[in-house]
Design a protein around this motif. Structure first.
Motif, PDB file in Angstrom:
ATOM      1  N   LEU A 275      27.611 -10.553-143.878  1.00  0.00           N
ATOM      2  CA  LEU A 275      26.992  -9.252-143.596  1.00  0.00           C
ATOM      3  C   LEU A 275      25.769  -9.397-142.701  1.00  0.00           C
ATOM      4  CD1 LEU A 275      27.178  -7.345-147.009  1.00  0.00           C
ATOM      5  CD2 LEU A 275      28.593  -7.017-144.975  1.00  0.00           C
ATOM      6  N   GLU A 276      25.039 -10.460-142.885  1.00  0.00           N
ATOM      7  CA  GLU A 276      23.850 -10.701-142.065  1.00  0.00           C
ATOM      8  C   GLU A 276      24.166 -10.653-140.582  1.00  0.00           C
ATOM      9  OE1 GLU A 276      20.815 -14.436-141.060  1.00  0.00           O
ATOM     10  OE2 GLU A 276      22.637 -14.748-142.252  1.00  0.00           O
ATOM     11  N   ALA A 277      25.402 -11.009-140.226  1.00  0.00           N
ATOM     12  CA  ALA A 277      25.774 -11.076-138.815  1.00  0.00           C
ATOM     13  C   ALA A 277      25.925  -9.706-138.179  1.00  0.00           C
ATOM     14  CB  ALA A 277      27.073 -11.859-138.663  1.00  0.00           C
ATOM     15  N   VAL A 278      26.315  -8.713-138.961  1.00  0.00           N
ATOM     16  CA  VAL A 278      26.697  -7.424-138.371  1.00  0.00           C
ATOM     17  C   VAL A 278      25.866  -6.243-138.858  1.00  0.00           C
ATOM     18  CG1 VAL A 278      29.063  -8.187-137.982  1.00  0.00           C
ATOM     19  CG2 VAL A 278      28.490  -7.057-140.124  1.00  0.00           C
ATOM     20  N   VAL A 279      25.092  -6.409-139.907  1.00  0.00           N
ATOM     21  CA  VAL A 279      24.327  -5.296-140.469  1.00  0.00           C
ATOM     22  C   VAL A 279      22.870  -5.409-140.035  1.00  0.00           C
ATOM     23  CG1 VAL A 279      23.553  -4.156-142.580  1.00  0.00           C
ATOM     24  CG2 VAL A 279      25.869  -5.127-142.462  1.00  0.00           C
ATOM     25  N   HIS A 280      22.365  -4.316-139.490  1.00  0.00           N
ATOM     26  CA  HIS A 280      20.961  -4.244-139.069  1.00  0.00           C
ATOM     27  C   HIS A 280      20.288  -3.124-139.860  1.00  0.00           C
ATOM     28  CE1 HIS A 280      21.788  -6.707-135.370  1.00  0.00           C
ATOM     29  NE2 HIS A 280      22.997  -6.215-135.612  1.00  0.00           N
ATOM     30  N   ARG A 281      19.066  -3.313-140.260  1.00  0.00           N
ATOM     31  CA  ARG A 281      18.318  -2.309-141.021  1.00  0.00           C
ATOM     32  C   ARG A 281      17.283  -1.638-140.126  1.00  0.00           C
ATOM     33  NH1 ARG A 281      21.362  -1.752-145.710  1.00  0.00           N
ATOM     34  NH2 ARG A 281      21.847  -3.829-146.550  1.00  0.00           N
ATOM     35  N   ASP A 282      17.344  -0.319-140.066  1.00  0.00           N
ATOM     36  CA  ASP A 282      16.410   0.518-139.307  1.00  0.00           C
ATOM     37  C   ASP A 282      16.604   0.398-137.802  1.00  0.00           C
ATOM     38  OD1 ASP A 282      15.214   1.568-141.615  1.00  0.00           O
ATOM     39  OD2 ASP A 282      13.796  -0.089-141.723  1.00  0.00           O
ATOM     40  N   THR A 283      16.487  -0.788-137.253  1.00  0.00           N
ATOM     41  CA  THR A 283      16.689  -0.983-135.817  1.00  0.00           C
ATOM     42  C   THR A 283      17.510  -2.247-135.600  1.00  0.00           C
ATOM     43  OG1 THR A 283      14.660  -2.285-135.555  1.00  0.00           O
ATOM     44  CG2 THR A 283      14.474   0.109-135.248  1.00  0.00           C
ATOM     45  N   TYR A 284      17.987  -2.387-134.377  1.00  0.00           N
ATOM     46  CA  TYR A 284      18.761  -3.588-134.042  1.00  0.00           C
ATOM     47  C   TYR A 284      17.841  -4.802-134.042  1.00  0.00           C
ATOM     48  CZ  TYR A 284      22.356  -6.338-131.603  1.00  0.00           C
ATOM     49  OH  TYR A 284      23.304  -7.265-131.258  1.00  0.00           O
ATOM     50  N   ARG A 285      18.254  -5.852-134.703  1.00  0.00           N
ATOM     51  CA  ARG A 285      17.499  -7.098-134.758  1.00  0.00           C
ATOM     52  C   ARG A 285      18.240  -8.124-133.916  1.00  0.00           C
ATOM     53  NH1 ARG A 285      18.857  -7.996-139.264  1.00  0.00           N
ATOM     54  NH2 ARG A 285      20.410  -9.620-138.833  1.00  0.00           N
ATOM     55  N   ASP A 286      17.635  -8.512-132.796  1.00  0.00           N
ATOM     56  CA  ASP A 286      18.330  -9.446-131.922  1.00  0.00           C
ATOM     57  C   ASP A 286      18.451 -10.816-132.590  1.00  0.00           C
ATOM     58  OD1 ASP A 286      19.734 -10.253-129.760  1.00  0.00           O
ATOM     59  OD2 ASP A 286      18.125  -9.969-128.293  1.00  0.00           O
ATOM     60  N   TYR A 287      19.387 -11.613-132.078  1.00  0.00           N
ATOM     61  CA  TYR A 287      19.725 -12.878-132.709  1.00  0.00           C
ATOM     62  C   TYR A 287      18.990 -14.038-132.052  1.00  0.00           C
ATOM     63  CZ  TYR A 287      23.509  -9.945-134.413  1.00  0.00           C
ATOM     64  OH  TYR A 287      24.219  -8.927-134.996  1.00  0.00           O
ATOM     65  N   THR A 288      18.389 -14.864-132.853  1.00  0.00           N
ATOM     66  CA  THR A 288      17.801 -16.104-132.355  1.00  0.00           C
ATOM     67  C   THR A 288      18.904 -17.147-132.259  1.00  0.00           C
ATOM     68  OG1 THR A 288      17.317 -16.975-134.551  1.00  0.00           O
ATOM     69  CG2 THR A 288      15.651 -15.547-133.546  1.00  0.00           C
ATOM     70  N   PRO A 289      18.691 -18.210-131.495  1.00  0.00           N
ATOM     71  CA  PRO A 289      19.692 -19.284-131.473  1.00  0.00           C
ATOM     72  C   PRO A 289      19.985 -19.836-132.868  1.00  0.00           C
ATOM     73  CG  PRO A 289      18.160 -19.561-129.659  1.00  0.00           C
ATOM     74  CD  PRO A 289      17.618 -18.448-130.492  1.00  0.00           C
ATOM     75  N   GLU A 290      18.962 -19.902-133.705  1.00  0.00           N
ATOM     76  CA  GLU A 290      19.151 -20.411-135.065  1.00  0.00           C
ATOM     77  C   GLU A 290      20.041 -19.475-135.888  1.00  0.00           C
ATOM     78  OE1 GLU A 290      15.809 -22.126-133.085  1.00  0.00           O
ATOM     79  OE2 GLU A 290      16.182 -20.012-133.580  1.00  0.00           O
ATOM     80  N   THR A 291      19.858 -18.156-135.694  1.00  0.00           N
ATOM     81  CA  THR A 291      20.687 -17.193-136.414  1.00  0.00           C
ATOM     82  C   THR A 291      22.148 -17.300-135.976  1.00  0.00           C
ATOM     83  OG1 THR A 291      18.814 -15.672-136.568  1.00  0.00           O
ATOM     84  CG2 THR A 291      20.991 -14.766-136.992  1.00  0.00           C
TER      85      THR A 291
END
Length: 256
Positions: free
Chosen positions: A176-192
């Motif tokens: 879920l962490e990959a596709v669900v964003h809360r409030d606003t879009y959270r961009d992905y870090t290389p680590e994520t």
């Protein structure tokens, strides 16, 4: 017992020659038309082609004759359709303006919602389904075979029937962490990115894909084998041409 939605899996091999009884097919279609729809306009049409029909054999090559397309009890083609609503408007002295990108998107959303309802109802009744992405690849041939008028474009096809073998294991999904964003879009870090794909990249299935394709990582399987850019551009142009030919983008033609 009705299986939970999260237990969905695609079925690609069906019992050939076993038709779906008409009352059951009607139940599936009734579920499809209860889907949410823009303005209660139902901007879609559903073409049911049963295996016994000669048209069924014509559709198979449009889906690259993949097992799901040739062994299903029926191929159900879901089409974005602004034709019917526009015709109703004109017969009532109202001039429609639905031959444009906005209304193709509205119709495509309506269409996909209806197709998902159909698929869920099929699975709830013990049937198997497989969505055929090849519908957009070969849309021009499907338009011809199904005699689709201007304002009607195929969007997806559901192969439906009785599974020929035990259901396959569930396909993995990203967390879920990959596709669900809360409030606003959270961009992905290389680590994520590394973390959310870690389990899939480490799977036995991925190892086998890399061996068969002789590639160094899973991303290259997608970019080099499954969906290479040249193919993407080819099928994009072909589908766009179908949209224009079917009258969905009249504004684009006018500008030229």
């Amino acid at each position: 017992m009705i299986p939970p939605i999260r237990d969905h899996r695609s079925v690609r091999n069906f019992q050939p020659g076993r038709p779906i009884p008409d009352p059951l097919m009607d139940e599936l279609l009734a579920a499809a038309v209860r889907a949410s729809t823009v303005g209660n306009m139902q901007l879609y049409s559903i073409v049911v082609t049963e295996a016994a029909s000669p048209v069924f054999g014509e559709l198979g090559p449009c889906h690259f004759s993949q097992p799901a397309a040739v062994s299903a009890s029926a191929l159900v083609t879901f089409c974005a359709d602004v034709h019917r609503f526009s015709q109703w408007c004109r017969q009532r002295g109202a001039e429609p303006g639905y031959d444009n990108l906005q209304w193709f998107l509205n119709a495509a959303i309506d269409t996909l919602l209806a197709s998902q309802n159909f698929a869920l109802e099929a699975e709830a009744n013990g049937l198997g389904i497989c969505f055929l992405g090849t519908t957009t690849y070969c849309a021009a041939n499907i338009v011809r075979i199904l005699h689709l008028p201007k304002g009607v474009v195929p969007v997806t096809t559901v192969a439906v029937g009785y599974p020929a073998e035990p259901l396959p294991p569930l396909t993995d999904r990203l967390p879920l962490e990959a596709v669900v964003h809360r409030d606003t879009y959270r961009d992905y870090t290389p680590e994520t990115i590394d973390r959310i794909w870690a389990a899939r990249e480490a799977s036995d299935e991925t190892a086998e894909l890399l061996r068969v394709n002789e590639l160094p990582n899973l991303a290259r399987v997608f970019t080099d084998r499954r969906y290479p850019k040249a193919d993407n551009l080819h099928f994009s142009r072909a589908y766009f041409d179908v949209l224009r030919e079917q009258g969905m983008f009249e504004f684009a033609l006018a500008e030229e």
